[in-house]
Scaffold this active site. Structure first.
Site, short mmCIF file in Angstrom:
data_model
loop_
_atom_site.label_atom_id
_atom_site.label_comp_id
_atom_site.label_asym_id
_atom_site.label_seq_id
_atom_site.Cartn_x
_atom_site.Cartn_y
_atom_site.Cartn_z
CG PHE A 1 -1.88 45.32 43.11
CD1 PHE A 1 -1.56 46.11 44.21
CD2 PHE A 1 -3.19 45.33 42.64
CE1 PHE A 1 -2.53 46.89 44.83
CE2 PHE A 1 -4.16 46.11 43.25
CZ PHE A 1 -3.83 46.89 44.35
CB THR B 1 -9.00 40.63 41.79
OG1 THR B 1 -8.90 41.99 41.38
CG2 THR B 1 -10.29 40.03 41.24
CD GLU B 2 -9.99 37.72 48.36
OE1 GLU B 2 -11.13 37.34 48.74
OE2 GLU B 2 -9.07 38.04 49.12
CD GLU C 1 -4.11 49.30 37.14
OE1 GLU C 1 -4.07 50.47 37.53
OE2 GLU C 1 -3.09 48.65 36.82
NE ARG D 1 -9.55 47.09 -0.01
CZ ARG D 1 -9.62 45.99 -0.72
NH1 ARG D 1 -8.52 45.43 -1.21
NH2 ARG D 1 -10.78 45.42 -0.94
C1 LIG Z 1 -6.24 40.14 32.38
C2 LIG Z 1 -6.57 40.66 33.74
C3 LIG Z 1 -5.55 41.09 34.57
C4 LIG Z 1 -5.84 41.49 35.87
N1 LIG Z 1 -4.82 41.83 36.72
C5 LIG Z 1 -5.07 42.02 38.04
C6 LIG Z 1 -4.02 42.18 38.99
O1 LIG Z 1 -2.83 42.19 38.63
N2 LIG Z 1 -4.32 42.30 40.29
C7 LIG Z 1 -5.61 42.29 40.74
O2 LIG Z 1 -5.82 42.39 41.95
N3 LIG Z 1 -6.65 42.16 39.88
C8 LIG Z 1 -6.41 42.01 38.55
N4 LIG Z 1 -7.44 41.85 37.66
C9 LIG Z 1 -8.80 41.85 38.16
C10 LIG Z 1 -9.61 43.08 37.72
O3 LIG Z 1 -9.17 44.21 38.39
C11 LIG Z 1 -11.08 42.74 37.99
O4 LIG Z 1 -11.46 41.75 37.04
C12 LIG Z 1 -11.98 43.96 37.88
O5 LIG Z 1 -11.74 44.84 38.95
C13 LIG Z 1 -13.46 43.60 37.87
O6 LIG Z 1 -13.79 42.70 38.88
P1 LIG Z 1 -14.61 41.36 38.49
O7 LIG Z 1 -13.92 40.73 37.36
O8 LIG Z 1 -14.82 40.57 39.71
O9 LIG Z 1 -15.99 41.90 37.95
P2 LIG Z 1 -17.28 42.22 38.84
O10 LIG Z 1 -16.92 43.09 39.97
O11 LIG Z 1 -18.00 40.97 39.12
O12 LIG Z 1 -18.13 43.09 37.82
C14 LIG Z 1 -18.99 42.54 36.82
C15 LIG Z 1 -19.75 43.70 36.18
O13 LIG Z 1 -20.56 44.35 37.17
C16 LIG Z 1 -20.25 45.72 37.20
N5 LIG Z 1 -20.42 46.21 38.57
C17 LIG Z 1 -19.89 45.70 39.71
N6 LIG Z 1 -20.28 46.43 40.77
C18 LIG Z 1 -21.06 47.42 40.29
C19 LIG Z 1 -21.77 48.50 40.89
N7 LIG Z 1 -21.72 48.74 42.20
N8 LIG Z 1 -22.50 49.31 40.09
C20 LIG Z 1 -22.54 49.10 38.76
N9 LIG Z 1 -21.90 48.10 38.13
C21 LIG Z 1 -21.17 47.27 38.89
C22 LIG Z 1 -18.81 45.83 36.72
O14 LIG Z 1 -18.49 47.12 36.23
C23 LIG Z 1 -18.83 44.78 35.62
O15 LIG Z 1 -19.39 45.33 34.46
C24 LIG Z 1 -7.18 41.51 36.33
C25 LIG Z 1 -8.22 41.10 35.46
C26 LIG Z 1 -7.92 40.66 34.21
C27 LIG Z 1 -9.05 40.20 33.33
#
Ligand SMILES: Cc1cc2nc3c(=O)[nH]c(=O)nc-3n(C[C@H](O)[C@H](O)[C@H](O)COP(=O)(O)OP(=O)(O)OC[C@H]3O[C@@H](n4cnc5c(N)ncnc54)[C@H](O)[C@@H]3O)c2cc1C
Length: 386
Positions: free
Chosen positions: A122, A125-126, A368, A267
């Site tokens: 799936f 994310t970008e 997710e 333990r």
């Molecule tokens: C091991 C792993 C597997 C993954 N697998 C998949 C996959 O299969 N497919 C896929 O599409 N994605 C995948 N992801 C991506 C994952 O879903 C995203 O990393 C996640 O949704 C967060 O996005 P980001 O990393 O860009 O963080 P950001 O969106 O940059 O967030 C950074 C911080 O800001 C906070 N934040 C952001 N917006 C707000 C707001 N409006 N209000 C308050 N706080 C906020 C977030 O909660 C977080 O604490 C995966 C990620 C990892 C690490």
């Protein structure tokens, strides 16, 4: 859709036995070599694990959501990398096609997904669009009866193993309504993978970038054949996924409790087992109570999920799925932290499994939809409905 209760009970017993006899003994191999052994993957295929959520008419087992959560709970009781091998086939990779695909897409793809012949990932994310997924930039430009895709997808689970992707790209203007979901075969010219990510935990799971440079697909690759529906499809897929992840969180919480209780019994300090100290008992009791609260929530909400019309979204159920993910993934973080504390210094040492579970569960609060995104969904829905 559900498996009859007798067949389900046999399936659950078989999966429990498989976990105890095959997966738990292989946990150290996965941790050491960062891979799930291929013979185990083949056994997973034979057991039907790749097709748990796919209806029988497409060659799957056809579990209901509440049945899938019971299986996910069991799978949480071992290294999370095992579940991840088929997790995207059961959930986020395939469900968009099942929910919104055309009959031809379902017949072509789902039987291969259910058998494990085709691994689906799936890709939402970008690099610049994580929590704000509706801001995704990957373009899909119409060119005659084809689309040409350009962009980068980040952290895509199982991408190194995938034969195809459910991939969200922009076919229209800004925002959610400009997004379409595509079925993209991994072998197309112009599609390449980044290097496999090195992660904090969940060794044996694989994620990487998926890079698209002038990747051409026919217009029939759009899920459901109608552009602009992809964001809705992705959100429905994530509602289900959040319940599944919540069930996994409860399963791993149970395993950490098991490891912690066994350690507390064994333990000795100050001349007695540390489990006799009430401060240790308090940590175990808090973890047990929270795990049970989380699991009760999963069971309740997954049953409600099964009562709504299939493949339709219901804002109330979405909100409840977010409450469940918020609670269960935060809960397992606290349980893992107490698990390390109960183990003392040994809790920091890799050979005691609680150290790796502590790292493994950290991800559950991030993907997710992060905890903050669950809070936003819940808050928004409350303000709308009260
Ligand atoms: C091991 C792993 C597997 C993954 N697998 C998949 C996959 O299969 N497919 C896929 O599409 N994605 C995948 N992801 C991506 C994952 O879903 C995203 O990393 C996640 O949704 C967060 O996005 P980001 O990393 O860009 O963080 P950001 O969106 O940059 O967030 C950074 C911080 O800001 C906070 N934040 C952001 N917006 C707000 C707001 N409006 N209000 C308050 N706080 C906020 C977030 O909660 C977080 O604490 C995966 C990620 C990892 C690490």
């Amino acid at each position: 859709m559900a498996l009859d209760s007798e067949s389900f009970s046999i399936l659950l017993d078989t999966i429990r036995r498989f976990i105890q006899e095959r997966l738990v003994p292989a946990e150290n191999h996965v941790e050491e070599y960062d891979e799930v052994p291929q013979d185990i993957v083949e056994e997973m295929k034979e057991l039907g694990l790749f097709g748990l959520s796919i209806p029988e008419e497409y060659g799957g087992i056809g579990l209901s959501m509440s049945q899938e959560c019971q299986v996910a709970f069991e799978l949480g009781r071992t290294a999370l990398a095992f579940r991840s091998v088929f997790g995207t086939n059961v959930g986020i990779g395939s469900q968009g096609i099942l929910m919104d695909g055309t009959p031809a897409q379902k017949h072509e793809i789902l039987p291969r997904v259910a058998s494990g012949e085709l691994i689906m990932s799936f890709a939402l994310t970008e690099p610049d669009a994580g929590s704000d997924a509706a801001a995704l930039k990957t373009r899909a430009e119409a060119d005659g009866d084809e689309y040409v895709l350009n962009g980068t997808k980040r952290f895509i689970t199982n991408a190194p193993r995938a034969g195809a992707f459910t991939l969200m790209a922009r076919t229209g203007g800004p925002g959610a309504s400009g997004v379409s979901a595509f079925i993209i075969p991994a072998a197309l010219p112009g599609l390449r993978l980044g290097k496999t990510d090195k992660k904090m935990g969940q060794r044996g799971t694989k994620t990487c970038d998926v890079i698209l440079e002038n990747v051409r697909v026919p217009a029939s690759a759009i899920i459901g054949g109608v552009p602009g529906q992809g964001f809705k499809t992705a959100m429905k897929v994530l509602d289900r996924g959040r319940l599944h992840i919540s069930a996994v969180s409860c399963g791993i919480a149970q395993r950490i409790l098991h490891e912690s209780t066994a350690y507390a019994r064994e333990r000795k300090q100050f001349g007695k087992a540390i489990g006799e100290f009430q401060l240790i008992q308090a940590m175990l009791a808090d973890s047990q109570a929270e795990m049970l609260a989380g699991w009760s929530l999963v069971q309740d909400v997954s049953r409600r999920f099964d009562l709504k019309p299939p493949h339709m979204s219901d804002p109330e159920i979405s909100m409840q799925a977010s409450c469940t993910k918020l609670f269960c993934t935060e809960m397992v973080g606290r349980v893992a932290d107490r698990g390390v504390q109960i183990h003392g210094g040994a809790g920091y040492i890799n050979e005691y499994k609680v150290e790796r579970f502590y790292r493994d569960v950290r991800l559950l609060r991030l993907y997710e939809g992060t905890t903050q995104i669950q809070q936003l969904i819940i808050g928004r829905e409350l303000l709308k409905s009260h």
